[in-house]
Motif scaffolding. Structure first.
Motif: not given
Length: 202
Positions: A67-74, A89-94, A142-149, A151-157
């Protein structure tokens, strides 16, 4: 980068669709080493348990889809929807908190992550939305970036399908000039920014 080198080491030879019984077949293959992998909606691109060293014989490899997962980001800000945001989107492997034994990926895990990269990026559409599919179940940042705003981020499983909203706030601005003791501007100066208490300039 190593991740790109690993991904480039797998070259697609052929593709087919499984029939109503889930059966598939590749014909007319040259002798050599092959990896068989399959995917479907909601599943990862799952490799067979073993590589195939093909000579003249007929070999069978059954595949059990993982099974796989999907992520929708707004992405939003105080003014509303924010389109054209860069989302990473960066997964933690270790898990470095457990010990050195976690600094090892099995051959099966390595193949799975080569076929389903847990580190992706893209840009939100006109509605401020982006979707990532076929993600391995892991902990992600998960990171979101846009100048001049800022950066916003969130950690999730991530286990299955999930939707999140990242709120970007107006970013602060630091500007100035670089010049010599006699007041001459210095073009091409490298200006670095570091947080207090982190004496690491790189």
């Amino acid at each position: 980068p190593l991740r790109n080198d690993l991904g480039n080491s797998l070259q697609r030879v052929s593709e087919t669709l499984a029939d109503e019984q889930g059966r598939y077949q590749f014909q007319g293959l040259d002798p050599g080493s092959y990896l068989v992998a399959a995917s479907a909606e909601g599943a990862l691109l799952t490799p067979a348990a073993q590589l195939i060293d093909l000579a003249d014989s007929v070999l069978r490899r059954d595949l059990m889809l993982l099974p796989g997962a999907s992520l929708t980001v707004r992405t939003r800000s105080a003014s509303g929807v924010e389109a054209d945001c860069r989302v990473i989107v960066r997964g933690t492997l270790i898990d470095s908190s457990v010990g050195n034994e976690t600094w090892y990926l099995s051959r099966e895990e390595l193949l799975l992550y080569m076929l389903n990269p847990p580190m992706l990026e893209g840009k939100t559409d006109a509605d401020g939305v982006i979707q990532f599919d076929h993600l391995p179940p892991l902990e992600y940042t998960v990171y979101a970036q846009k100048q001049p705003l800022a950066q916003a981020s969130m950690r999730l499983h991530l286990i299955d399908a999930r939707e999140i909203t990242l709120e970007l706030i107006p970013g602060a601005l630091i500007d100035g000039m670089v010049f010599t003791v006699d007041g001459t501007a210095v073009e091409g100066s490298i200006v670095k920014l570091v947080e207090p208490g982190r004496n690491r300039w790189g």
